[in-house]
Scaffold this motif. Structure first.
Motif, short mmCIF file in Angstrom:
data_model
loop_
_atom_site.label_atom_id
_atom_site.label_comp_id
_atom_site.label_asym_id
_atom_site.label_seq_id
_atom_site.Cartn_x
_atom_site.Cartn_y
_atom_site.Cartn_z
N GLU A 40 0.81 -1.22 0.00
CA GLU A 40 0.00 0.00 0.00
C GLU A 40 0.84 1.27 0.00
N ASP A 41 2.14 1.17 -0.26
CA ASP A 41 2.98 2.36 -0.15
C ASP A 41 2.39 3.52 -0.97
N PRO A 42 2.02 4.64 -0.30
CA PRO A 42 1.33 5.71 -1.01
C PRO A 42 2.17 6.32 -2.13
N ALA A 43 3.48 6.48 -1.89
CA ALA A 43 4.35 7.09 -2.92
C ALA A 43 4.37 6.20 -4.17
N SER A 44 4.46 4.86 -3.95
CA SER A 44 4.48 3.94 -5.09
C SER A 44 3.15 3.98 -5.84
N ARG A 45 2.07 4.11 -5.08
CA ARG A 45 0.74 4.16 -5.72
C ARG A 45 0.64 5.38 -6.64
N ILE A 46 1.12 6.51 -6.13
CA ILE A 46 1.07 7.74 -6.93
C ILE A 46 1.92 7.57 -8.18
N TYR A 47 3.10 6.97 -7.98
CA TYR A 47 4.04 6.77 -9.09
C TYR A 47 3.39 5.89 -10.18
N VAL A 48 2.76 4.79 -9.74
CA VAL A 48 2.14 3.86 -10.69
C VAL A 48 0.96 4.54 -11.41
N ARG A 49 0.19 5.32 -10.66
CA ARG A 49 -0.95 6.02 -11.27
C ARG A 49 -0.44 7.00 -12.34
N ASN A 50 0.63 7.69 -11.99
CA ASN A 50 1.24 8.65 -12.89
C ASN A 50 1.71 7.97 -14.18
N LYS A 51 2.29 6.79 -14.02
CA LYS A 51 2.76 6.03 -15.19
C LYS A 51 1.59 5.72 -16.11
N ARG A 52 0.48 5.34 -15.50
CA ARG A 52 -0.68 4.96 -16.29
C ARG A 52 -1.18 6.16 -17.12
N LYS A 53 -1.22 7.33 -16.46
CA LYS A 53 -1.67 8.55 -17.14
C LYS A 53 -0.76 8.86 -18.33
N LYS A 54 0.52 8.75 -18.09
CA LYS A 54 1.49 9.07 -19.16
C LYS A 54 1.39 8.05 -20.30
N CYS A 55 1.12 6.79 -19.97
CA CYS A 55 0.93 5.77 -21.01
C CYS A 55 -0.25 6.16 -21.90
N GLU A 56 -1.36 6.52 -21.25
CA GLU A 56 -2.56 6.89 -22.01
C GLU A 56 -2.26 8.04 -22.96
N GLU A 57 -1.52 9.04 -22.46
CA GLU A 57 -1.23 10.23 -23.27
C GLU A 57 -0.49 9.89 -24.56
N VAL A 58 0.36 8.86 -24.53
CA VAL A 58 1.15 8.54 -25.74
C VAL A 58 0.58 7.35 -26.51
N GLY A 59 -0.55 6.82 -26.06
CA GLY A 59 -1.20 5.72 -26.80
C GLY A 59 -0.67 4.35 -26.46
N ILE A 60 0.03 4.23 -25.31
CA ILE A 60 0.49 2.91 -24.86
C ILE A 60 -0.60 2.29 -23.99
N TYR A 61 -0.98 1.04 -24.29
CA TYR A 61 -1.94 0.34 -23.45
C TYR A 61 -1.29 0.06 -22.10
#
Ligand code: NDP
Length: 284
Positions: free
Chosen positions: A41-62
């Motif tokens: 449940e590490d909050p920093a890791s959760r934010i990091y992973v969420r951020n990765k997901r957003k950036k993937c969406e922006e460039v068209g990566i599933y």
């Protein structure tokens, strides 16, 4: 003289624009896919992973996320990795570290197929980096090289000093600089006369994890200073491993924290995922 401030946000945006346009170009053949596995449940890791997901969406990566409870067993994690290894939609598997104590980190990292190891942590990719052969390179050091390239910093023949010898940052950064013909010195907690060694650096990389450790008298006039550190001060401020205010008066160019190396890491992860998909489709 005040140093040029190296804008990691801008350079990382350029990388993402490049990735997006390449993803579009190959879209009739393949859609790159990234899976992020997060145990606990590490909050920093959760934010990091969420951020990765957003950036993937922006460039068209599933992208897909696999959050697992802190109590997850090693076998359960291995079986998820196995599933992702076999999933043709997924070209990159990222396991957020650190893992809880009941799981042996190395067993997990070695279970990820080397061709999906976009973090570059598998021993096969470590070996390829040492041998200077194509493979996946850890994202933070790769981001450092991208920055130096973008800025036009001459690496060939330069004296490069890397402070920090971790497997994730210091060692791979040193190898990448070596392969670009820099003369590289790696420093660590037992290095003698650290300040004098650092003062020889045309390119100084600080990856230590100690707030504002690199002072102005450790920096050569006009040097390029790359600050990898992310440290939270008791007053809540985020600072790097370099005493930015003082060092910017001596350096030729310097990365701020935040807004320097940090944003490059995710951008290079996207770039590695694209690369993996291209290799899979025989496009590179
Ligand atoms: P590690 O703790 O794994 O390594 C730190 C290194 O610094 C070690 O090699 C250690 O030496 C060396 N060191 C510690 N104290 C001294 C000292 N007094 N003098 C000289 N060297 C010293 O850290 P990481 O490499 O994982 O991370 C370094 C920093 O970068 C951290 O602040 C981390 O948060 C940040 N980071 C930032 C990322 C980004 O995306 N921007 C990504 C990854 C990390 P020894 O080996 O002898 O113990």
């Amino acid at each position: 003289m005040s140093a040029k401030r190296i804008d990691g946000k801008m350079i990382s945006q350029q990388v993402r624009i490049r990735v997006k346009s390449e993803v579009e170009k190959i879209s009739d053949r393949i859609t790159p896919g990234l899976a992020a596995v997060l145990v606990g449940e590490d909050p920093a890791s959760r934010i990091y992973v969420r951020n990765k997901r957003k950036k993937c969406e922006e460039v068209g990566i599933y992208s897909e996320e696999h959050p697992l409870p802190e109590s997850t067993s090693e076998d359960a994690l291995l079986s998820l990795i196995d599933k992702l290894n076999q999933d043709p939609k997924i070209h990159g598997i990222l396991v957020q570290l650190p893992l809880p104590d009941q799981i042996q980190e190395r067993r997990i990292l070695e279970a990820v197929l080397p061709e999906k190891d976009v973090d570059g942590f598998h021993y096969l990719n470590v070996g390829k980096l040492v041998a200077n052969e194509p493979g996946f390179v850890p994202c933070t050091p790769l981001g450092i090289i991208e920055m130096l390239n973008t800025l036009g910093v001459e690496m060939k023949g330069a004296n490069a000093v890397v402070v920090g010898r971790s497997n994730i940052v210091g060692k791979p950064a040193a190898l990448l600089l070596l392969h670009r013909h820099a003369t590289v010195t790696i420093c660590h907690s037992r290095t003698k006369n650290l300040a004098a060694v650092c003062r020889e650096a045309d390119i100084l990389i600080a990856a230590i994890g100690k707030p504002q450790f690199i002072k102005a008298d450790m920096v050569k006039e006009g040097a390029t200073v790359i600050d990898v550190g992310i440290n939270r001060l008791p007053d809540g401020r985020l600072v790097g491993d370099v005493d930015f205010e003082a060092v910017q008066e001596r350096a030729g160019a310097i990365t701020p924290v935040p807004g320097g190396v940090g944003p490059m890491t995710i951008a290079m992860l996207l770039s590695n995922t694209l690369q993996s998909a291209k290799w899979t489709a025989g496009l590179a």
